[in-house]
Design a protein around this motif. Structure first.
Motif, PDB file in Angstrom:
ATOM      1  N   GLU A   2      46.869  31.766  42.322  1.00 28.76           N
ATOM      2  CA  GLU A   2      46.447  33.154  42.162  1.00 28.76           C
ATOM      3  C   GLU A   2      44.946  33.226  42.370  1.00 28.76           C
ATOM      4  OE1 GLU A   2      48.011  36.739  40.884  1.00 28.76           O
ATOM      5  OE2 GLU A   2      46.502  36.295  42.430  1.00 28.76           O
ATOM      6  N   GLN A   3      44.516  34.355  42.942  1.00 32.79           N
ATOM      7  CA  GLN A   3      43.079  34.627  43.038  1.00 32.79           C
ATOM      8  C   GLN A   3      42.857  36.056  42.582  1.00 32.79           C
ATOM      9  OE1 GLN A   3      40.398  33.308  45.777  1.00 32.79           O
ATOM     10  NE2 GLN A   3      41.686  31.833  46.811  1.00 32.79           N
ATOM     11  N   TYR A  25      44.624  41.259  42.829  1.00 33.01           N
ATOM     12  CA  TYR A  25      45.212  39.927  42.718  1.00 33.01           C
ATOM     13  C   TYR A  25      46.078  39.666  43.931  1.00 33.01           C
ATOM     14  CZ  TYR A  25      49.305  42.501  40.880  1.00 33.01           C
ATOM     15  OH  TYR A  25      50.358  43.367  40.721  1.00 33.01           O
ATOM     16  N   SER A  93      48.119  36.642  35.064  1.00 31.23           N
ATOM     17  CA  SER A  93      48.918  35.497  34.642  1.00 31.23           C
ATOM     18  C   SER A  93      50.386  35.761  34.918  1.00 31.23           C
ATOM     19  CB  SER A  93      48.734  35.261  33.149  1.00 31.23           C
ATOM     20  OG  SER A  93      49.533  34.194  32.694  1.00 31.23           O
ATOM     21  N   LYS A 101      48.660  29.909  32.679  1.00 35.19           N
ATOM     22  CA  LYS A 101      47.334  29.914  33.302  1.00 35.19           C
ATOM     23  C   LYS A 101      46.854  31.337  33.508  1.00 35.19           C
ATOM     24  CE  LYS A 101      45.042  28.762  37.659  1.00 35.19           C
ATOM     25  NZ  LYS A 101      45.220  28.173  38.998  1.00 35.19           N
ATOM     26  N   THR A 103      44.110  33.444  35.403  1.00 38.48           N
ATOM     27  CA  THR A 103      43.120  33.386  36.469  1.00 38.48           C
ATOM     28  C   THR A 103      42.190  34.566  36.287  1.00 38.48           C
ATOM     29  OG1 THR A 103      44.687  32.340  37.979  1.00 38.48           O
ATOM     30  CG2 THR A 103      42.737  33.348  38.950  1.00 38.48           C
TER      31      THR A 103
ATOM     32  N   GLU B  44      37.440  29.322  33.812  1.00 41.85           N
ATOM     33  CA  GLU B  44      38.278  28.504  34.692  1.00 41.85           C
ATOM     34  C   GLU B  44      39.312  27.764  33.853  1.00 41.85           C
ATOM     35  OE1 GLU B  44      37.295  25.059  38.039  1.00 41.85           O
ATOM     36  OE2 GLU B  44      35.957  25.364  36.345  1.00 41.85           O
ATOM     37  N   GLN B  58      45.020  21.801  35.731  1.00 43.38           N
ATOM     38  CA  GLN B  58      44.332  22.263  36.937  1.00 43.38           C
ATOM     39  C   GLN B  58      42.988  21.567  37.131  1.00 43.38           C
ATOM     40  OE1 GLN B  58      45.352  24.604  39.311  1.00 43.38           O
ATOM     41  NE2 GLN B  58      47.359  24.537  38.354  1.00 43.38           N
TER      42      GLN B  58
END
Lengths: 114, 113
Positions: A2-3, A25, A93, A101, A103, B44, B58
């Motif tokens: 993902e960004q 996203y 997420s 996670k 992002t 992060e 990660q």
């Protein structure tokens, strides 16, 4: 993966006006979108979040909008006060792996001027 | 009372040394995470654990090793420290599932000289 892209990086507004921060996203499987506020030297604190089964959520003067088709979500702070000055982060997420996670975007520095 | 405790608050280390960052949460949460924040990069993601099992890693380097001795503990061991490791390391936790709201601890600010 993902960004998350977040704009603007700096936002200056007058007290009592509104402020808007936009995020996009990439992964259409993302389904959870929190917003955090971070003051200098402090930890990020959750202020509002939205899940993909909603398009709009409001908590007092905070409104989040989610457009799943455009893969875009935004935070709107109405009636800003100097105490709203801080760094704001959006995040996404809930990809297929569901690993928890988050992002994050690169953050927006909000300055509310009296 | 702080519900997520991170120790120490500040840490100065020399290049090549090893340090352990401590995280304990008293929220009754089952999932814990580590994130890193530096001037160069935003928050992060590093690791996620659920019920003491590693769910995602990660980090590009094996120098970073999470350690979970109890359900409410997730420490971070960093070996062979480099100046580029200088950052604030945040521990976070969430209630049950991995898509639950995550709450961040106060952070450990690490400076590697």
């Amino acid at each position: 993966g993902e960004q998350v892209e977040q704009l603007p990086s700096i936002l200056r507004v007058q007290e009592r006006s509104s402020a808007s921060i936009n995020c996009t996203y990439e992964n259409s499987a993302s389904n959870y979108f929190p917003w955090y506020k971070q003051e200098p030297g402090e930890n990020p604190k959750l202020i509002i979040d939205i899940r993909s089964n909603m398009e709009r959520k409001q908590i007092q003067g905070l409104i989040v909008l989610l457009d799943k088709k455009a893969k875009r979500f935004s935070l709107h702070i109405t009636d800003t006060q100097p105490a709203d000055s801080a760094m704001y982060f959006c995040a996404a997420s809930g990809t297929g792996a569901n690993t928890g996670k988050l992002t994050f975007g690169h953050g927006t520095i909000l300055r509310v001027h009296p | 009372d702080p519900k997520i405790i991170q120790k120490p608050k500040y840490l100065v280390a020399v290049t090549g040394s090893e340090k352990i960052l401590i995280c304990e949460q008293y929220l009754g949460h089952n999932a814990m995470y580590w994130y890193r924040q530096s001037a160069k990069k935003p928050l992060e993601f590093m690791f996620s654990y659920s019920y003491q099992k590693l769910m995602d890693n990660q980090t590009a380097s094996s120098r970073f090793q999470p350690q979970s001795s109890k359900k409410n503990h997730l420490d971070l061991q960093i070996t062979a420290l480099k100046p580029d490791d200088s950052a604030t390391y945040f521990c976070a936790s969430s209630q049950g599932g991995l898509v639950d709201t995550q709450y961040f601890g106060p952070g450990t600010r690490l400076l590697v000289l």
